[in-house]
Design a protein around this motif. Structure first.
Motif, short mmCIF file in Angstrom:
data_model
loop_
_atom_site.label_atom_id
_atom_site.label_comp_id
_atom_site.label_asym_id
_atom_site.label_seq_id
_atom_site.Cartn_x
_atom_site.Cartn_y
_atom_site.Cartn_z
N LEU A 84 0.85 -1.21 0.00
CA LEU A 84 0.00 0.00 0.00
C LEU A 84 0.88 1.25 0.00
O LEU A 84 0.66 2.18 -0.77
N LEU A 85 1.87 1.24 0.86
CA LEU A 85 2.71 2.43 0.99
C LEU A 85 3.52 2.67 -0.28
O LEU A 85 3.62 3.81 -0.75
N ARG A 86 4.07 1.60 -0.84
CA ARG A 86 4.91 1.76 -2.04
C ARG A 86 4.08 2.18 -3.25
O ARG A 86 4.64 2.69 -4.23
N ALA A 87 2.76 1.96 -3.19
CA ALA A 87 1.90 2.33 -4.33
C ALA A 87 1.63 3.83 -4.37
O ALA A 87 1.12 4.35 -5.36
N ILE A 88 1.99 4.53 -3.28
CA ILE A 88 1.70 5.97 -3.24
C ILE A 88 2.82 6.73 -3.96
O ILE A 88 3.99 6.60 -3.59
N PRO A 89 2.45 7.51 -4.97
CA PRO A 89 3.48 8.26 -5.71
C PRO A 89 4.31 9.16 -4.79
O PRO A 89 3.80 9.72 -3.83
N ASP A 90 5.58 9.27 -5.10
CA ASP A 90 6.52 10.14 -4.37
C ASP A 90 6.78 9.71 -2.93
O ASP A 90 7.34 10.49 -2.15
N LEU A 91 6.32 8.54 -2.55
CA LEU A 91 6.58 8.10 -1.17
C LEU A 91 7.75 7.11 -1.18
O LEU A 91 7.75 6.15 -1.95
N THR A 92 8.73 7.37 -0.33
CA THR A 92 9.86 6.44 -0.21
C THR A 92 9.72 5.69 1.10
O THR A 92 9.60 6.32 2.16
N LEU A 93 9.71 4.38 1.01
CA LEU A 93 9.60 3.57 2.22
C LEU A 93 11.00 3.16 2.67
O LEU A 93 11.73 2.48 1.95
N VAL A 94 11.36 3.59 3.87
CA VAL A 94 12.67 3.22 4.43
C VAL A 94 12.44 2.11 5.44
O VAL A 94 11.63 2.27 6.37
N GLU A 95 13.11 0.98 5.27
CA GLU A 95 12.90 -0.13 6.20
C GLU A 95 13.42 0.23 7.59
O GLU A 95 14.48 0.83 7.75
N LEU A 96 12.63 -0.14 8.58
CA LEU A 96 12.97 0.13 9.98
C LEU A 96 13.75 -1.07 10.53
O LEU A 96 13.26 -2.20 10.47
N PRO A 97 14.94 -0.84 11.09
CA PRO A 97 15.64 -1.97 11.72
C PRO A 97 14.75 -2.55 12.84
O PRO A 97 14.06 -1.81 13.54
N GLU A 98 14.74 -3.85 12.96
CA GLU A 98 13.92 -4.56 13.97
C GLU A 98 12.45 -4.15 13.88
O GLU A 98 11.78 -3.95 14.89
N SER A 99 11.96 -4.00 12.65
CA SER A 99 10.58 -3.50 12.50
C SER A 99 9.55 -4.41 13.17
O SER A 99 8.50 -3.95 13.58
N ASP A 100 9.86 -5.73 13.30
CA ASP A 100 8.88 -6.63 13.90
C ASP A 100 9.16 -6.90 15.38
O ASP A 100 8.64 -7.84 15.95
#
Ligand code: SF4
Ligand code: SF4
Length: 454
Positions: free
Chosen positions: A356-372
């Motif tokens: 969903l997030l990556r489908a939004i134009p101009d949005l960069t998704l930065v992975e969060l360390p230990e996201s889970d």
């Protein structure tokens, strides 16, 4: 194979026998653990203490000892079960498929049935919250209105600035600091009973507005209804809804959780909907297991099975139906994503929110360390175990800051509220947001661009 639901050997032989939830549990669930220890590095409480008793393996050994009748449910056992976050990271790690979620619920029910933690203060607080407030959401909304008034009249700010709160015991000061910001309007004031699909109707879905979610994040519910409608769903959102029972099941009140599950099924007959949508990870994880909860109830067991099949997390559903990628951005440039435990471990949903997030134009998704890795919210864990909860929160925010992203997306009200407290304490001005809100903003921007062109 099931153990008979029977009395544990009572310390006082004249005391009436009590039912043991762990002994009543299917024994195949109790004896699944093969003690390999692969779950240990994923367990936040074991990571913090390195004590076996604070690990999944240690806890399961205690549960099994009780189920086997080798151990009483003592105060130490009960405290251990409430030191566990219920984050279910151990379930993801376990190669043997141990159903820790079920063990955990029965272990907490065992702790409650034993009365090992009972005190007049604790009994009153549990009665007030679990048994009274959350059994009728009208009462919870009434409390929400009082808190909203207190916040709107500036009394909260005044009290905080005046230093009066300093006179309160430290624990009360901490609890006051956690008071959630109540939304100006609740879901029923913003979402119609039936929201028609935009364009041709493809699906008919029900939207669950939640309890705490409705008070703190009714805007997320509105955004969810909008996004669903935008993707061809007719959205049924009754004004009066019940708590899903997740709070009750996770806090040892399985009978109340069953009552609430029956009420949900009656209110949203699963045969009448293509999907029943939850946007709160903690609730969704519980809502998908009504069949387990009502397995012994002949009147509801088949409908509960259908309910479980229809219950969808919003991220999962939108990806499953092929949501329309928005044609405009939502203003947020760089976003990081925190995985709520009950979405990634409880429901095994990891890719859809990122899609969903990556489908939004101009949005960069930065992975969060230990996201889970759990943020420490874990239902009401941050209230009952503030030290461990804050330790986990600090670790989470340190990772967030390291991404340099100004926006954190996460799909659970508990995580949103807990992290908001942490940001406030650390005077960080990052934006916290549900992924569906970013998607709704992008759709609105798209509509605005279209309107501007006309
Ligand atoms: S639920 Fe979380 S805290 Fe509890 S044993 Fe499993 S990993 Fe550890
Ligand atoms: S819960 Fe699973 S991973 Fe952990 S010790 Fe038991 S079998 Fe191994």
């Amino acid at each position: 194979m099931s153990h008979p639901t029977l009395a544990l050997p009572a310390a006082d032989s004249s005391a009436p026998p009590r039912l043991s939830p762990l002994r009543g549990l299917d024994y195949s669930v109790v004896q699944q653990c093969m003690h390999c220890g692969l779950c240990l590095p994923t367990c936040p409480t074991y990571d913090a203490t390195k004590i076996e008793r604070h690990s999944p393996r240690g806890r399961i050994a205690l549960m099994r000892a009780i189920a086997d009748g080798r151990l009483e449910a003592t105060r130490t056992f009960a405290e251990e079960m409430y030191f566990c976050l219920g984050c279910l990271a151990c379930m993801t790690a376990c190669p043997a498929g141990v159903n820790y979620a079920e063990l955990f619920e029965h272990a907490r029910a065992e702790a409650e049935a034993s009365g090992a933690l009972n005190s007049p203060k604790r009994s009153f607080i549990r009665w007030l919250t679990v048994r009274w407030l959350f059994m009728d959401l009208g009462r919870l909304r009434f409390l929400g209105r009082l808190i909203r008034l207190y916040q709107r009249l500036g009394l909260q700010k005044l009290l905080r600035q005046s230093g009066v709160l300093q006179a309160l015991p430290r624990r009360l000061q901490e609890l006051e600091a956690m008071t959630p910001v109540i939304q100006p309007k609740f879901s029923a004031e913003m979402i119609a009973n039936v929201t028609p699909a935009v364009g041709p109707k493809r699906f008919r879905v029900a939207l669950l507005t939640g309890c705490a979610q409705d008070l703190m994040f009714s805007d997320v519910n509105r955004d969810t209804a909008e996004v669903l409608a935008r993707n061809g769903c007719e959205v049924v959102t009754p004004a009066k809804q019940n708590c899903c029972g997740s709070l009750h099941a996770h806090n040892g009140e399985l009978e109340m959780a069953r009552d609430l599950a029956r009420k949900s099924i009656d209110q949203f007959p699963p045969e009448q909907f293509d999907a029943i949508i939850s946007n709160a990870a903690g609730c969704g994880s519980h809502l998908k297991h009504y069949h387990h909860l009502l397995a012994e109830d002949p009147a509801y067991c088949a409908r509960a099975e259908l309910w479980d099949a229809k219950l969808k997390d919003i991220n999962e559903w939108l990806v499953a139906i092929g949501f329309a990628p928005p044609k405009a951005g939502c203003g947020a440039q760089t976003v990081t994503y925190h995985e709520a435990c009950h979405l990634c471990h409880g429901q095994k949903i990891t890719a859809p929110p990122r899609r969903l997030l990556r489908a939004i134009p101009d949005l960069t998704l930065v992975e969060l360390p230990e996201s889970d890795w759990c943020c420490g919210s874990a239902g009401i864990y941050n209230v009952i175990q503030p030290v461990m909860a804050n330790q986990l929160l600090e670790r989470k925010l340190k990772n967030v800051v390291a991404t340099h992203a100004p926006v954190i997306a996460t799909a659970n009200p508990g995580c949103l509220a807990h992290m908001a407290n942490g940001l406030r304490r650390q005077k960080l001005t990052l934006r916290l947001v549900h992924p569906v809100t970013l998607l709704a903003e992008a759709y609105r921007a798209e509509s605005q661009t279209k309107a501007d062109r006309v």
